[in-house]
Design an enzyme around this catalytic site. Sequence first.
Site, PDB file in Angstrom:
ATOM      1  N   ARG A  21      -3.020   4.237  -6.100  1.00 17.68           N
ATOM      2  CA  ARG A  21      -2.153   3.083  -5.820  1.00 17.68           C
ATOM      3  C   ARG A  21      -2.640   1.828  -6.540  1.00 17.68           C
ATOM      4  O   ARG A  21      -1.853   1.118  -7.165  1.00 17.68           O
ATOM      5  CB  ARG A  21      -2.044   2.837  -4.315  1.00 17.68           C
ATOM      6  CG  ARG A  21      -1.250   3.911  -3.596  1.00 17.68           C
ATOM      7  CD  ARG A  21      -1.249   3.689  -2.108  1.00 17.68           C
ATOM      8  NE  ARG A  21      -2.617   3.729  -1.604  1.00 17.68           N
ATOM      9  CZ  ARG A  21      -3.027   3.196  -0.470  1.00 17.68           C
ATOM     10  NH1 ARG A  21      -2.186   2.578   0.324  1.00 17.68           N
ATOM     11  NH2 ARG A  21      -4.291   3.302  -0.088  1.00 17.68           N
ATOM     12  N   ASN A  39       1.281   5.566  -0.396  1.00 22.43           N
ATOM     13  CA  ASN A  39       0.991   6.968  -0.099  1.00 22.43           C
ATOM     14  C   ASN A  39       2.078   7.505   0.808  1.00 22.43           C
ATOM     15  O   ASN A  39       2.576   6.795   1.683  1.00 22.43           O
ATOM     16  CB  ASN A  39      -0.359   7.108   0.614  1.00 22.43           C
ATOM     17  CG  ASN A  39      -1.531   6.946  -0.317  1.00 22.43           C
ATOM     18  OD1 ASN A  39      -1.408   7.071  -1.529  1.00 22.43           O
ATOM     19  ND2 ASN A  39      -2.693   6.658   0.248  1.00 22.43           N
TER      20      ASN A  39
END
Length: 95
Positions: A21, A39
Site C-alpha cells: 500500500r 487491503n
Amino acid sequence: MADSIVVTARVTGRVQGVWFRGWTQAEAERRGLCGWVRNDPDGSVIALIGGPEAEVRAMIATLHAGPEAARVAEVEIVHLDSDTVDLPEGFNVRR
C-alpha cells in the site's frame, strides 16, 4: 479532461504485509495520480486510480511488479466512467 481515465485494480499474490500500500501510494503520487489503496479481507490489495491515461496505464504496468518483497500473481483491471467517480484529492492509503 478527455484523456483522463479511472480504474479499479485488484492485485493478488503475496501483496499484504510487504509494504504494497505504501509503495502504491508513493508510485501514484510520483505520477500525479488520484485515488486510494487498501487491503482486502481476502488477501488482495484493491486500488482506485485516476488521472491522465498514459500515467494510469504506466501505474497499472508497475502494479504487476510491486515492491521488492511482493510476489504479484495477477492484476485485474476494471475501467470506470470517470464522469461518475468521485476521486479524492491526492492518493491515500485506506485502512
